[in-house]
Design a protein around this motif. Structure first.
Motif, PDB file in Angstrom:
ATOM      1  N   ILE A 199       7.843  -8.490  -4.853  1.00 50.92           N
ATOM      2  CA  ILE A 199       7.755  -7.336  -3.968  1.00 50.92           C
ATOM      3  C   ILE A 199       6.376  -7.278  -3.342  1.00 50.92           C
ATOM      4  CG2 ILE A 199       6.958  -5.641  -5.658  1.00 50.92           C
ATOM      5  CD1 ILE A 199       9.298  -3.860  -4.479  1.00 50.92           C
ATOM      6  N   LEU A 200       6.302  -6.751  -2.123  1.00 51.94           N
ATOM      7  CA  LEU A 200       5.042  -6.563  -1.421  1.00 51.94           C
ATOM      8  C   LEU A 200       4.723  -5.076  -1.442  1.00 51.94           C
ATOM      9  CD1 LEU A 200       2.902  -8.074   0.308  1.00 51.94           C
ATOM     10  CD2 LEU A 200       4.185  -7.310   2.302  1.00 51.94           C
ATOM     11  N   GLY A 201       3.572  -4.743  -2.014  1.00 54.39           N
ATOM     12  CA  GLY A 201       3.126  -3.354  -2.067  1.00 54.39           C
ATOM     13  C   GLY A 201       1.982  -3.125  -1.091  1.00 54.39           C
ATOM     14  N   VAL A 202       2.034  -1.997  -0.381  1.00 60.24           N
ATOM     15  CA  VAL A 202       1.007  -1.658   0.605  1.00 60.24           C
ATOM     16  C   VAL A 202       0.565  -0.229   0.361  1.00 60.24           C
ATOM     17  CG1 VAL A 202       0.511  -1.409   3.068  1.00 60.24           C
ATOM     18  CG2 VAL A 202       2.083  -3.181   2.298  1.00 60.24           C
ATOM     19  N   SER A 203      -0.745   0.007   0.415  1.00 64.45           N
ATOM     20  CA  SER A 203      -1.290   1.363   0.276  1.00 64.45           C
ATOM     21  C   SER A 203      -2.356   1.595   1.322  1.00 64.45           C
ATOM     22  CB  SER A 203      -1.916   1.565  -1.112  1.00 64.45           C
ATOM     23  OG  SER A 203      -0.931   1.512  -2.109  1.00 64.45           O
ATOM     24  N   VAL A 204      -2.412   2.831   1.818  1.00 61.90           N
ATOM     25  CA  VAL A 204      -3.501   3.246   2.691  1.00 61.90           C
ATOM     26  C   VAL A 204      -4.667   3.589   1.774  1.00 61.90           C
ATOM     27  CG1 VAL A 204      -4.270   4.938   4.406  1.00 61.90           C
ATOM     28  CG2 VAL A 204      -1.892   4.164   4.409  1.00 61.90           C
ATOM     29  N   VAL A 205      -5.830   3.008   2.051  1.00 64.27           N
ATOM     30  CA  VAL A 205      -7.014   3.211   1.201  1.00 64.27           C
ATOM     31  C   VAL A 205      -8.210   3.578   2.073  1.00 64.27           C
ATOM     32  CG1 VAL A 205      -6.197   1.564  -0.542  1.00 64.27           C
ATOM     33  CG2 VAL A 205      -7.663   0.761   1.288  1.00 64.27           C
ATOM     34  N   HIS A 206      -9.226   4.104   1.423  1.00 68.01           N
ATOM     35  CA  HIS A 206     -10.507   4.379   2.081  1.00 68.01           C
ATOM     36  C   HIS A 206     -11.589   4.174   1.029  1.00 68.01           C
ATOM     37  CE1 HIS A 206     -13.786   6.409   4.106  1.00 68.01           C
ATOM     38  NE2 HIS A 206     -13.074   6.371   5.217  1.00 68.01           N
ATOM     39  N   PRO A 207     -12.672   3.475   1.369  1.00 68.52           N
ATOM     40  CA  PRO A 207     -13.692   3.183   0.362  1.00 68.52           C
ATOM     41  C   PRO A 207     -14.369   4.406  -0.242  1.00 68.52           C
ATOM     42  CG  PRO A 207     -14.339   2.310   2.518  1.00 68.52           C
ATOM     43  CD  PRO A 207     -12.972   2.861   2.657  1.00 68.52           C
ATOM     44  N   ASP A 208     -14.343   5.537   0.456  1.00 69.54           N
ATOM     45  CA  ASP A 208     -15.007   6.746  -0.039  1.00 69.54           C
ATOM     46  C   ASP A 208     -14.055   7.734  -0.697  1.00 69.54           C
ATOM     47  OD1 ASP A 208     -17.407   5.744   1.002  1.00 69.54           O
ATOM     48  OD2 ASP A 208     -17.032   6.687   2.958  1.00 69.54           O
ATOM     49  N   ILE A 209     -12.774   7.409  -0.760  1.00 72.36           N
ATOM     50  CA  ILE A 209     -11.766   8.324  -1.309  1.00 72.36           C
ATOM     51  C   ILE A 209     -11.058   7.643  -2.478  1.00 72.36           C
ATOM     52  CG2 ILE A 209      -9.669   9.619  -0.776  1.00 72.36           C
ATOM     53  CD1 ILE A 209     -10.631   9.751   2.136  1.00 72.36           C
ATOM     54  N   LYS A 210     -10.997   8.339  -3.615  1.00 67.84           N
ATOM     55  CA  LYS A 210     -10.381   7.748  -4.819  1.00 67.84           C
ATOM     56  C   LYS A 210      -8.865   7.638  -4.707  1.00 67.84           C
ATOM     57  CE  LYS A 210     -13.868   9.309  -8.096  1.00 67.84           C
ATOM     58  NZ  LYS A 210     -14.146  10.104  -9.287  1.00 67.84           N
ATOM     59  N   GLU A 211      -8.229   8.578  -4.019  1.00 70.46           N
ATOM     60  CA  GLU A 211      -6.781   8.565  -3.909  1.00 70.46           C
ATOM     61  C   GLU A 211      -6.337   7.519  -2.890  1.00 70.46           C
ATOM     62  OE1 GLU A 211      -8.642  11.340  -3.516  1.00 70.46           O
ATOM     63  OE2 GLU A 211      -8.221  12.339  -5.395  1.00 70.46           O
ATOM     64  N   VAL A 212      -5.186   6.933  -3.141  1.00 68.79           N
ATOM     65  CA  VAL A 212      -4.565   6.003  -2.206  1.00 68.79           C
ATOM     66  C   VAL A 212      -3.181   6.546  -1.875  1.00 68.79           C
ATOM     67  CG1 VAL A 212      -5.835   4.045  -3.138  1.00 68.79           C
ATOM     68  CG2 VAL A 212      -3.532   4.512  -3.971  1.00 68.79           C
ATOM     69  N   ILE A 213      -2.641   6.104  -0.752  1.00 66.16           N
ATOM     70  CA  ILE A 213      -1.311   6.554  -0.345  1.00 66.16           C
ATOM     71  C   ILE A 213      -0.403   5.325  -0.263  1.00 66.16           C
ATOM     72  CG2 ILE A 213       0.026   7.703   1.450  1.00 66.16           C
ATOM     73  CD1 ILE A 213      -2.595   9.210   2.142  1.00 66.16           C
ATOM     74  N   PRO A 214       0.508   5.191  -1.232  1.00 65.32           N
ATOM     75  CA  PRO A 214       1.403   4.031  -1.214  1.00 65.32           C
ATOM     76  C   PRO A 214       2.461   4.168  -0.127  1.00 65.32           C
ATOM     77  CG  PRO A 214       1.940   5.446  -3.065  1.00 65.32           C
ATOM     78  CD  PRO A 214       0.723   6.042  -2.404  1.00 65.32           C
ATOM     79  N   LEU A 215       2.762   3.072   0.517  1.00 66.48           N
ATOM     80  CA  LEU A 215       3.851   3.021   1.483  1.00 66.48           C
ATOM     81  C   LEU A 215       5.050   2.381   0.801  1.00 66.48           C
ATOM     82  CD1 LEU A 215       1.831   1.819   4.603  1.00 66.48           C
ATOM     83  CD2 LEU A 215       2.284   4.149   3.847  1.00 66.48           C
ATOM     84  N   ALA A 216       6.182   2.415   1.451  1.00 69.38           N
ATOM     85  CA  ALA A 216       7.408   1.892   0.841  1.00 69.38           C
ATOM     86  C   ALA A 216       7.249   0.406   0.504  1.00 69.38           C
ATOM     87  CB  ALA A 216       8.592   2.088   1.776  1.00 69.38           C
ATOM     88  N   PRO A 217       7.564   0.008  -0.718  1.00 64.04           N
ATOM     89  CA  PRO A 217       7.489  -1.410  -1.082  1.00 64.04           C
ATOM     90  C   PRO A 217       8.554  -2.207  -0.334  1.00 64.04           C
ATOM     91  CG  PRO A 217       8.411  -0.131  -2.885  1.00 64.04           C
ATOM     92  CD  PRO A 217       8.017   0.844  -1.826  1.00 64.04           C
ATOM     93  N   GLU A 218       8.277  -3.472  -0.115  1.00 62.68           N
ATOM     94  CA  GLU A 218       9.193  -4.345   0.612  1.00 62.68           C
ATOM     95  C   GLU A 218       9.502  -5.572  -0.242  1.00 62.68           C
ATOM     96  OE1 GLU A 218      11.554  -5.334   3.800  1.00 62.68           O
ATOM     97  OE2 GLU A 218      10.365  -3.511   3.615  1.00 62.68           O
ATOM     98  N   PRO A 219      10.767  -5.863  -0.480  1.00 63.94           N
ATOM     99  CA  PRO A 219      11.093  -7.048  -1.269  1.00 63.94           C
ATOM    100  C   PRO A 219      10.724  -8.320  -0.516  1.00 63.94           C
ATOM    101  CG  PRO A 219      13.105  -6.020  -0.452  1.00 63.94           C
ATOM    102  CD  PRO A 219      11.968  -5.128  -0.069  1.00 63.94           C
ATOM    103  N   ILE A 220      10.243  -9.306  -1.243  1.00 66.12           N
ATOM    104  CA  ILE A 220       9.979 -10.634  -0.688  1.00 66.12           C
ATOM    105  C   ILE A 220      11.260 -11.419  -0.930  1.00 66.12           C
ATOM    106  CG2 ILE A 220       8.601 -12.720  -0.862  1.00 66.12           C
ATOM    107  CD1 ILE A 220       6.309 -10.902  -1.928  1.00 66.12           C
ATOM    108  N   ILE A 221      11.905 -11.828   0.153  1.00 67.02           N
ATOM    109  CA  ILE A 221      13.216 -12.480   0.013  1.00 67.02           C
ATOM    110  C   ILE A 221      13.165 -13.904   0.516  1.00 67.02           C
ATOM    111  CG2 ILE A 221      14.518 -10.334   0.144  1.00 67.02           C
ATOM    112  CD1 ILE A 221      15.055 -10.974   3.091  1.00 67.02           C
ATOM    113  N   LYS A 222      14.088 -14.698   0.013  1.00 64.87           N
ATOM    114  CA  LYS A 222      14.151 -16.078   0.500  1.00 64.87           C
ATOM    115  C   LYS A 222      14.780 -16.070   1.891  1.00 64.87           C
ATOM    116  CE  LYS A 222      18.403 -17.182  -1.964  1.00 64.87           C
ATOM    117  NZ  LYS A 222      18.999 -18.043  -2.958  1.00 64.87           N
ATOM    118  N   GLN A 223      14.323 -16.976   2.719  1.00 68.35           N
ATOM    119  CA  GLN A 223      14.792 -17.052   4.100  1.00 68.35           C
ATOM    120  C   GLN A 223      15.640 -18.302   4.290  1.00 68.35           C
ATOM    121  OE1 GLN A 223      13.970 -14.738   6.593  1.00 68.35           O
ATOM    122  NE2 GLN A 223      13.133 -13.541   4.942  1.00 68.35           N
ATOM    123  N   ASP A 224      16.515 -18.242   5.257  1.00 68.94           N
ATOM    124  CA  ASP A 224      17.270 -19.444   5.633  1.00 68.94           C
ATOM    125  C   ASP A 224      16.351 -20.379   6.387  1.00 68.94           C
ATOM    126  OD1 ASP A 224      20.295 -17.620   6.419  1.00 68.94           O
ATOM    127  OD2 ASP A 224      19.607 -18.461   4.530  1.00 68.94           O
ATOM    128  N   GLY A 225      16.435 -21.663   6.114  1.00 70.83           N
ATOM    129  CA  GLY A 225      15.685 -22.650   6.889  1.00 70.83           C
ATOM    130  C   GLY A 225      14.295 -22.882   6.509  1.00 70.83           C
TER     131      GLY A 225
END
Length: 103
Positions: free
Chosen positions: A77-103
């Motif tokens: 799975i690919l996880g993405v979060s909005v971050v800021h170096p001066d702020i301790k809290e992060v905001i996670p975005l929807a995870p995205e599965p890493i899937i096999k592709q054709d070809g």
């Protein structure tokens, strides 16, 4: 925890991420998270949440050990979060599965 979460279809919880992010935007909670030139800084990381040499399904990604030829079946799975170096809290975005592709 696994017996509860394994039954949940990821597509069922994805709208929750969208709703929460929309509310954060409307409530101006994201404004302090702006990093540079009106843009957000995001942190991205891929991780595996299932791996087996025996159990697999049609959706599994595969990895072949070059020395032994053994196949490892994985879900990642690919996880993405909005971050800021001066702020301790992060905001996670929807995870995205890493899937096999054709070809």
């Amino acid at each position: 925890m696994r017996t509860i979460l394994d039954k949940v279809d990821p597509a069922d919880i994805e709208p929750s991420f969208t709703d929460i992010f929309r509310n954060l935007q409307r409530g101006k909670v994201l404004e302090p998270m702006v990093f540079m030139n009106g843009c957000y800084l995001i942190s991205i990381d891929g991780t595996g949440y299932f791996s087996s040499n025996k159990i697999h399904c049609d959706s599994c990604c595969t990895k072949i050990n070059s020395k032994t030829g053994e196949i490892t079946y994985q879900h990642q799975i690919l996880g993405v979060s909005v971050v800021h170096p001066d702020i301790k809290e992060v905001i996670p975005l929807a995870p995205e599965p890493i899937i096999k592709q054709d070809g």
